[in-house]
Scaffold this motif. Structure first.
Motif, mmCIF file in Angstrom:
data_model
loop_
_atom_site.group_PDB
_atom_site.id
_atom_site.type_symbol
_atom_site.label_atom_id
_atom_site.label_comp_id
_atom_site.label_asym_id
_atom_site.label_seq_id
_atom_site.Cartn_x
_atom_site.Cartn_y
_atom_site.Cartn_z
ATOM 1 N N ARG A 1 0.615 -1.395 0.072
ATOM 2 C CA ARG A 1 -0.048 -0.016 -0.037
ATOM 3 C C ARG A 1 1.149 1.339 -0.281
ATOM 4 O O ARG A 1 0.757 2.410 -0.833
ATOM 5 N N THR A 2 1.607 1.238 1.009
ATOM 6 C CA THR A 2 2.816 2.631 0.668
ATOM 7 C C THR A 2 3.883 2.765 -0.473
ATOM 8 O O THR A 2 3.515 3.775 -1.078
ATOM 9 N N TRP A 3 4.223 1.297 -1.284
ATOM 10 C CA TRP A 3 4.433 1.533 -2.220
ATOM 11 C C TRP A 3 3.834 2.604 -3.089
ATOM 12 O O TRP A 3 3.903 3.198 -4.218
ATOM 13 N N ILE A 4 2.313 1.621 -3.535
ATOM 14 C CA ILE A 4 1.196 2.164 -4.515
ATOM 15 C C ILE A 4 1.108 3.855 -4.220
ATOM 16 O O ILE A 4 1.242 4.444 -5.232
ATOM 17 N N LYS A 5 1.051 3.771 -2.828
ATOM 18 C CA LYS A 5 0.857 5.324 -2.622
ATOM 19 C C LYS A 5 1.524 6.770 -2.368
ATOM 20 O O LYS A 5 1.374 7.649 -3.145
ATOM 21 N N TYR B 1 3.686 7.822 -11.302
ATOM 22 C CA TYR B 1 4.803 7.496 -11.761
ATOM 23 C C TYR B 1 4.984 6.275 -12.522
ATOM 24 O O TYR B 1 5.124 6.202 -13.332
ATOM 25 N N ALA B 2 4.115 5.343 -12.142
ATOM 26 C CA ALA B 2 3.804 4.569 -12.140
ATOM 27 C C ALA B 2 3.537 4.068 -13.998
ATOM 28 O O ALA B 2 1.945 4.516 -13.678
ATOM 29 N N GLU B 3 4.165 2.918 -14.456
ATOM 30 C CA GLU B 3 3.236 2.128 -15.860
ATOM 31 C C GLU B 3 2.328 1.526 -15.129
ATOM 32 O O GLU B 3 2.613 0.834 -14.175
ATOM 33 N N PRO B 4 1.177 1.307 -16.035
ATOM 34 C CA PRO B 4 0.080 0.020 -15.116
ATOM 35 C C PRO B 4 0.379 -1.500 -15.506
ATOM 36 O O PRO B 4 0.606 -2.349 -14.048
ATOM 37 N N SER B 5 1.829 -1.608 -16.169
ATOM 38 C CA SER B 5 2.415 -2.820 -16.217
ATOM 39 C C SER B 5 2.984 -3.049 -14.804
ATOM 40 O O SER B 5 3.453 -3.573 -14.424
ATOM 41 N N ASP B 6 3.736 -2.290 -14.392
ATOM 42 C CA ASP B 6 4.763 -1.739 -13.081
ATOM 43 C C ASP B 6 4.342 -2.264 -11.281
ATOM 44 O O ASP B 6 4.186 -3.108 -11.278
ATOM 45 N N ILE B 7 2.600 -1.753 -12.210
ATOM 46 C CA ILE B 7 1.666 -1.772 -11.293
ATOM 47 C C ILE B 7 1.487 -2.749 -10.459
ATOM 48 O O ILE B 7 0.915 -3.889 -9.830
ATOM 49 N N LEU B 8 1.146 -4.114 -12.236
ATOM 50 C CA LEU B 8 0.745 -5.084 -11.512
ATOM 51 C C LEU B 8 1.724 -6.380 -11.858
ATOM 52 O O LEU B 8 1.322 -7.127 -10.935
ATOM 53 N N GLY B 9 3.050 -5.538 -11.973
ATOM 54 C CA GLY B 9 3.871 -6.674 -11.127
ATOM 55 C C GLY B 9 4.094 -6.731 -10.030
ATOM 56 O O GLY B 9 4.041 -7.608 -9.566
#
Length: 97
Positions: free
Chosen positions: A48-52, A57-65
């Motif tokens: 959750r901290t990483w997501i916030k 700045y993250a690409e959707p593929s980075d979030i999915l990964g």
């Protein structure tokens, strides 16, 4: 043991030699300090901290990964615990809320 050190040497690691010689001991130590619910909660808090922090700045593929990594890390945690219980070096689970 040198083979394991070579594999881990691609980046700095802090595994003591006794953990390399007996990984079950490392698992036992981990679970003596962290309960399964506490460890799951900590992993979820890190995610959750990483997501916030990175979601702008993250690409959707980075979030999915990272989501996949998060789920697999929790699975690894649970499988490690089950392995320890089955092999007898961790206590059998109790009904913990």
């Amino acid at each position: 043991m040198e083979d394991y050190i070579k594999v881990l040497n691609f980046q700095p690691h802090k595994l003591p030699e006794n953990y390399i010689a007996d990984p079950d001991y490392a698992i036992k130590i981990f679970f003596s300090v962290h309960s399964i619910p506490q460890a799951r909660q900590n992993i979820c808090s890190l995610f959750r901290t990483w997501i916030k922090h990175i979601n702008v700045y993250a690409e959707p593929s980075d979030i999915l990964g990272m989501l996949l990594f998060h789920e697999q890390l929790i699975e690894f945690l649970e499988v490690s615990y089950i392995k320890g219980v089955k092999e007898g070096y961790l206590p059998k689970p109790t009904n913990e809320p």
